[in-house]
Design an enzyme around this catalytic site. Sequence first.
Site, PDB file in Angstrom:
ATOM      1  CB  SER A 125      -0.889  -0.018   1.247  1.00 48.43           C
ATOM      2  OG  SER A 125      -1.526   1.224   1.433  1.00 48.43           O
ATOM      3  CG  HIS A 273     -11.054  -0.348  -0.943  1.00 47.41           C
ATOM      4  ND1 HIS A 273     -10.402   0.487  -1.802  1.00 47.41           N
ATOM      5  CD2 HIS A 273     -10.407  -0.223   0.231  1.00 47.41           C
ATOM      6  CE1 HIS A 273      -9.417   1.099  -1.165  1.00 47.41           C
ATOM      7  NE2 HIS A 273      -9.396   0.671   0.081  1.00 47.41           N
TER       8      HIS A 273
HETATM    9  C1  LIG Z   1      -7.232  -2.778   6.796  1.00 42.09           C
HETATM   10  C2  LIG Z   1      -7.313  -2.628   5.305  1.00 42.09           C
HETATM   11  C3  LIG Z   1      -6.591  -1.634   4.684  1.00 42.09           C
HETATM   12  C4  LIG Z   1      -6.644  -1.501   3.293  1.00 42.09           C
HETATM   13  N1  LIG Z   1      -5.871  -0.554   2.703  1.00 42.09           N
HETATM   14  C5  LIG Z   1      -5.894  -0.432   1.358  1.00 42.09           C
HETATM   15  C6  LIG Z   1      -5.057   0.523   0.714  1.00 42.09           C
HETATM   16  O1  LIG Z   1      -4.278   1.204   1.346  1.00 42.09           O
HETATM   17  N2  LIG Z   1      -5.161   0.623  -0.636  1.00 42.09           N
HETATM   18  C7  LIG Z   1      -6.010  -0.159  -1.374  1.00 42.09           C
HETATM   19  O2  LIG Z   1      -6.089  -0.023  -2.588  1.00 42.09           O
HETATM   20  N3  LIG Z   1      -6.783  -1.089  -0.781  1.00 42.09           N
HETATM   21  C8  LIG Z   1      -6.738  -1.244   0.553  1.00 42.09           C
HETATM   22  N4  LIG Z   1      -7.520  -2.197   1.142  1.00 42.09           N
HETATM   23  C9  LIG Z   1      -8.332  -3.095   0.300  1.00 42.09           C
HETATM   24  C10 LIG Z   1      -7.553  -4.341  -0.103  1.00 42.09           C
HETATM   25  O3  LIG Z   1      -6.565  -4.053  -1.068  1.00 42.09           O
HETATM   26  C11 LIG Z   1      -8.465  -5.424  -0.695  1.00 42.09           C
HETATM   27  O4  LIG Z   1      -9.190  -4.894  -1.767  1.00 42.09           O
HETATM   28  C12 LIG Z   1      -9.417  -6.051   0.312  1.00 42.09           C
HETATM   29  O5  LIG Z   1      -8.804  -6.160   1.573  1.00 42.09           O
HETATM   30  C13 LIG Z   1      -9.856  -7.417  -0.172  1.00 42.09           C
HETATM   31  O6  LIG Z   1     -10.792  -7.991   0.674  1.00 42.09           O
HETATM   32  P1  LIG Z   1     -10.431  -9.055   1.836  1.00 42.09           P
HETATM   33  O7  LIG Z   1      -9.780  -8.277   2.929  1.00 42.09           O
HETATM   34  O8  LIG Z   1     -11.773  -9.569   2.210  1.00 42.09           O
HETATM   35  O9  LIG Z   1      -9.522 -10.097   1.243  1.00 42.09           O
HETATM   36  C14 LIG Z   1      -7.480  -2.348   2.535  1.00 42.09           C
HETATM   37  C15 LIG Z   1      -8.201  -3.362   3.170  1.00 42.09           C
HETATM   38  C16 LIG Z   1      -8.127  -3.514   4.542  1.00 42.09           C
HETATM   39  C17 LIG Z   1      -8.891  -4.616   5.202  1.00 42.09           C
HETATM   40  C1  LIG Z   2      -6.192   6.323   5.246  1.00 37.46           C
HETATM   41  C2  LIG Z   2      -5.867   4.883   4.965  1.00 37.46           C
HETATM   42  C3  LIG Z   2      -6.854   4.280   4.020  1.00 37.46           C
HETATM   43  C4  LIG Z   2      -6.397   2.970   3.502  1.00 37.46           C
HETATM   44  C5  LIG Z   2      -7.499   2.201   2.863  1.00 37.46           C
HETATM   45  O1  LIG Z   2      -7.634   2.200   1.670  1.00 37.46           O
HETATM   46  C6  LIG Z   2      -8.414   1.451   3.675  1.00 37.46           C
HETATM   47  O2  LIG Z   2      -8.357   1.552   4.910  1.00 37.46           O
HETATM   48  O3  LIG Z   2      -9.259   0.730   3.108  1.00 37.46           O
END
Ligand SMILES: Cc1cc2nc3c(=O)[nH]c(=O)nc-3n(C[C@H](O)[C@H](O)[C@H](O)COP(=O)(O)O)c2cc1C
Ligand SMILES: CCCCC(=O)C(=O)O
Length: 390
Positions: A125, A273
């Site tokens: 990320s 996401h």
């Molecule tokens: C705690 C957390 C933080 C995340 N941060 C980002 C991020 O910084 N950028 C991003 O594109 N997706 C982010 N995501 C989404 C993940 O890339 C992904 O799409 C998602 O976690 C997939 O679902 P799953 O957790 O059920 O496998 C985040 C997800 C979680 C749970």
């Molecule tokens: C400010 C951090 C956001 C990261 C993100 O994409 C998420 O938490 O799903």
Amino acid sequence: MANEAVKVAEAELTQKKDEDYILSVDDLEKAASKKMSKLTREYYNSGATYQQTYFANPRAFEKYLLRPRVLSNVAACDPSTVIFGRRIPFPLCVSPTALHGMAHPDGEKATARGCAAANVNMGISTYSSFVWEEIIPHAKGKIDFFAQMYIYPDKTVTKNMVLKAEKLGFKAILLTADAPILGTRWNETRNQMAAHITKQNPFPNITDAVSNSLTNLEDMATLFQDASQSWERDIPYLRSITKMKIFVKGVLTAEDTLKAIECGVDGIVVSNHGGRQLDGVPATIDALPECVEAAKGRIPIFIDGGFRRGSDIFKAIALGADCVFVGRPALWGLAYNGAAGVEMMLRMLHDEFKKTMQLMGCNSVKEISRKHLAVLNSRGFMERLETAKL
Ligand SMILES: Cc1cc2nc3c(=O)[nH]c(=O)nc-3n(C[C@H](O)[C@H](O)[C@H](O)COP(=O)(O)O)c2cc1C
Ligand SMILES: CCCCC(=O)C(=O)O
């Protein structure tokens, strides 16, 4: 003597409680969640507003039934596949997620070690707890990395991040397209998460721009995520400054799949996401078929969201995905036992996926197709997916 050994083994067995066994990603979620702080648990294990999409993601797999073939000699079953010209043990990579430092002091460095041990590619990320250059050496040369990026309001930041990623040897950009603004997550308002993380200097990749006075995560994200991002303005620009592959992450429709192809991107990630952006969008496994149909094999399609079992991965491949990503399971592995926990999670999913293939009568990933799936129709009878009227 032998009797003594049996007695000792029995005593040990009765001391072990059911919750001491981590046999599935669900077990891991429970065990890891006990170890995480309230703040971390509330950030990782939740979704946007009413969490309809967050809960839909893992549940939606159940509507598909598996149609196995027997007596197929699966002794030499091979679950590997090829992504970016490199063979990987099975069609799984780790999604980019923010702030691994909340799960473990070594943060993404430990995640990278766990991924390298299992030979699984990793997304990192923009909001990582360590700068990219500190993370990569922990697995350099062993796996491929994807750089998760936004279009930043300050275009020099976008350019610098892209050039830095290229220099560090990232294979591809995952351009997060579903977050022109940050989704509303009520936990973060209630627990004042932004105030906690800014104090601990959370986003070293882009930290210069962070204002310590901000107490709201959504306001903070406006510093790094440009609401005016668009296909027409930003994809050609990215293309003009990098040779890395560009994958657009967050596509859920046929229209955007076609747009991605028209703009010449290298692939898409069907993603919501993890249910953290727009609540009420479909589970990703439900959005996948229309994207696959629109793409007609012209670009690779990756997917993430709610994958917790080897059979979930099998179902996505059967519906036409090229590779599956997992986000939270890696965070749970990390919180449970650092790099070893990440590796354990990945091995568990690998073994489950391979067993699913064998019990389905498949010897290679290429063989997996829609003919392996069925659904129950509205009268409760099973119909092959290929011929079902949905
Ligand atoms: C705690 C957390 C933080 C995340 N941060 C980002 C991020 O910084 N950028 C991003 O594109 N997706 C982010 N995501 C989404 C993940 O890339 C992904 O799409 C998602 O976690 C997939 O679902 P799953 O957790 O059920 O496998 C985040 C997800 C979680 C749970
Ligand atoms: C400010 C951090 C956001 C990261 C993100 O994409 C998420 O938490 O799903």
